[in-house]
Design an enzyme around this catalytic site. Structure first.
Site, PDB file in Angstrom:
ATOM      1  N   ASN A   1       0.806  -1.235   0.000  1.00  0.00           N
ATOM      2  CA  ASN A   1       0.000   0.000   0.000  1.00  0.00           C
ATOM      3  C   ASN A   1       0.835   1.280   0.000  1.00  0.00           C
ATOM      4  OD1 ASN A   1       0.626  -0.777   2.670  1.00  0.00           O
ATOM      5  ND2 ASN A   1      -1.019   0.462   3.498  1.00  0.00           N
TER       6      ASN A   1
ATOM      7  N   GLU B   1       3.793  -4.770  12.319  1.00  0.00           N
ATOM      8  CA  GLU B   1       2.772  -3.729  12.131  1.00  0.00           C
ATOM      9  C   GLU B   1       1.681  -4.365  11.282  1.00  0.00           C
ATOM     10  OE1 GLU B   1       4.889  -0.305  10.599  1.00  0.00           O
ATOM     11  OE2 GLU B   1       6.158  -0.220  12.367  1.00  0.00           O
TER      12      GLU B   1
ATOM     13  N   CYS C   1      -3.386   1.297   6.509  1.00  0.00           N
ATOM     14  CA  CYS C   1      -3.707   0.501   7.704  1.00  0.00           C
ATOM     15  C   CYS C   1      -4.337   1.371   8.789  1.00  0.00           C
ATOM     16  CB  CYS C   1      -2.442  -0.151   8.229  1.00  0.00           C
ATOM     17  SG  CYS C   1      -1.195   1.068   8.662  1.00  0.00           S
TER      18      CYS C   1
ATOM     19  N   GLU D   1       7.978   0.804  16.604  1.00  0.00           N
ATOM     20  CA  GLU D   1       9.130   1.354  15.895  1.00  0.00           C
ATOM     21  C   GLU D   1       8.980   2.862  15.873  1.00  0.00           C
ATOM     22  OE1 GLU D   1      10.803  -0.761  12.590  1.00  0.00           O
ATOM     23  OE2 GLU D   1       9.602  -2.549  12.999  1.00  0.00           O
TER      24      GLU D   1
END
Ligand code: NAD
Ligand code: 6OD
Length: 484
Positions: free
Chosen positions: A153, A252, A286, A465
């Site tokens: 994405n 993630e 996301c 992160e």
């Protein structure tokens, strides 16, 4: 025809096995991707290990930081090449890629070069049992050979978000880009060679997940850690691979993010913010909002305003001026999203706008387009409200109290992000404290400071992160105790 080659030990490597890369806007073939097999993955891991023990491992932090700055500068110098490659692969609007994806590709190297240069370390003097003293201090070593498995994405942004800090910490990497978007990871190989990053520091292996480069890489015993962005169920498979050898992971993953709009919000800003969070990148972010909850006094007006914004979005190819919505990434993904569009109708949703496929002219008719879509009227138990769709769509429902908004936001196994719109400070802080997510935006969305922690709670990820949090994952901390 363009060939997307693997990048191993500083060389572009062809394999006997290729698959086609298609443009989402019209499904034309962009080129052939050379799929890495076990042999190429093994060679990449070997090259990464050798670089770790060679020039890269011996390089001073100062020199490493200089090289990372040079990488960023070279991405900026070749900005147009990266831009064209990214929009061809993803179909996203040029305006979006040129403002977010490519600048972030460069920034991800500079920010972590700065952080690693300035990171403090701990040291203590302590009394010893014999009445003497000892000095205790910490050393950070690289984690080692790091596998970086990426989605499609935001290909360059999400890859460099991991490669930047991994290299800054002195690791070597093997990137497995998504099979849908091989271009910018490959281009980055040219950048690495151009600025003199030693061979084997940055490697790219192309292919799919199971039975292909993704699986070969993540189960390879020479990999010391795995950093992954993608679907939660893929994370489960990678975690199983990482269990062998007890290797650390940073994940993630997916989300089903809520947008909460209180009646006291700045109405126009909230409408603009939710429009962006629901439709940017054709809903393939996301952090995007697929569940919107609006306080009852402004519900009808908000739905109407969001409908007008959705209908005003110009759907079209990347380079067309004013385009706000590109296509979905692939025919397969479009079939999944349209499946949800059909399910919503079957479940009795009110389709406020969209719900189908736009008419596109000429060759564009072969692209993976869908209409921006809004629904109301579904129960919270509906799959539309529960499952990540990853398309330009959201369900809007009313709520009455702060308690109810918190309960609705948290009623999911995901925990990635929330966007809250209110002018009441107490409400804003209470929401921030009580929503079960890794990221809470107040009167904003996708506002990023790369020094801060980024990641998901619950099924949306493992670890954080960003800033020094990246250093925690990409280094091993060793304590040294010196009896003086
Ligand atoms: P995906 O999980 O299907 O694929 C991601 C990568 O994993 C690809 O490179 C793929 O080839 C590889 N892969 C697939 N199966 C594998 C396996 N068994 N072993 C090793 N590698 C494997 O995800 P996607 O469809 O590319 O991306 C969309 C998903 O990513 C959405 O769920 C979205 O929410 C999530 N995402 C999360 C974040 C975040 O920061 N939390 C960011 C972007 C995307
Ligand atoms: O901004 C970032 O660093 C980041 N990881 C964004 C993720 C976007 C998800 O699609």
């Amino acid at each position: 025809m363009h060939q997307y080659l693997n990048f191993i030990n500083g060389e572009f490597v062809a394999t006997g096995k290729t698959f086609e890369n298609h443009a989402p806007v019209d499904n034309r073939v962009l080129g052939l991707v050379h799929e890495a097999g076990e042999r190429e993955v093994d060679a990449a891991v070997g090259a990464a290990r050798a670089a770790l023990k060679g020039d890269w491992g011996r390089m001073s932090v100062v020199k490493r930081v200089e090289l990372l700055y040079a990488v960023a500068d070279e991405i900026n110098r070749r900005f147009d090449d990266f831009l064209q490659a990214e929009v061809a692969d993803t179909g996203k609007p040029l305006s979006l890629a040129s403002h977010i994806d490519i600048p972030r590709g460069a920034a991800n190297f500079k920010v972590f070069a700065d952080i690693v240069k300035n990171v403090p370390t701990e040291s203590f003097e302590m009394a010893t049992p014999d009445g003497g003293t000892a000095l205790s201090y910490a050393l950070r070593s690289p984690l080692g050979v790091v596998a970086v498995v990426c989605p499609w994405n935001l290909p360059l942004l999400l890859m460099t978000w991991k490669v930047g800090p991994a290299l800054a910490c002195g690791n070597t990497v093997i990137v497995k880009p998504s099979e849908e978007t091989p271009a910018t990871a490959t281009l980055l190989g040219e950048v690495m060679n151009a600025v003199g990053v030693p061979k084997g520091v940055y490697n790219v292996v192309h292919g799919f997940g199971p039975g292909s480069a993704g699986e070969f890489l993540t189960r390879h015993p020479g990999v010391n850690g795995i950093t992954f962005t993608g679907e939660t169920r893929t994370g489960e498979a990678i975690m199983a691979a990482a269990a062998k050898g007890v290797r650390p992971v940073s994940f993630e993953l997916g989300g089903k993010n809520a947008g909460i709009v209180f009646a006291d919000a700045d109405f126009d800003k909230a409408v603009a913010g939710i429009t962006r969070s629901a439709f940017e990148n054709c809903g393939q972010v996301c952090l995007g909002t697929e569940r919107v909850y609006v306080q009852r006094p402004i519900f009808d007006r908000f739905v109407q305003a969001l409908k007008e914004k959705a209908q005003a979005l110009k759907v079209g190819p990347s380079e067309e001026p004013g385009v706000g919505l590109g296509p979905l990434i692939s025919a397969e993904h479009r079939a999944k999203v349209l499946g949800y569009y059909e399910k919503a109708k079957a479940e009795g949703a009110t389709v406020v706008t969209g719900g189908g496929v736009p008419d596109m002219p000429g060759a564009l008719a072969q692209g993976h387009w869908v209409q921006p879509t809004l629904w109301t009227g579904l129960p919270e138990s509906s799959p539309i409200v529960r499952e990540e769709i990853f398309g330009p769509c959201c369900h809007i429902a009313p709520f009455d109290t702060v308690d109810e908004a918190i309960a609705l936001a948290n009623a999911t196994h995901y925990g990635l992000a929330t966007t809250v719109w209110t002018q009441n400070l107490a409400t804003a802080h209470r929401m921030a404290r009580e929503v079960e997510v890794g990221l809470c935006w107040i009167n904003s969305w996708f506002l990023r400071d790369l020094r801060t922690a980024f990641g998901g709670a619950k099924a949306s990820g493992i670890g954080r992160e960003g800033g020094v949090h990246s250093l925690e994952f990409y280094t091993e901390l060793r304590n040294v105790m010196v009896k003086l």
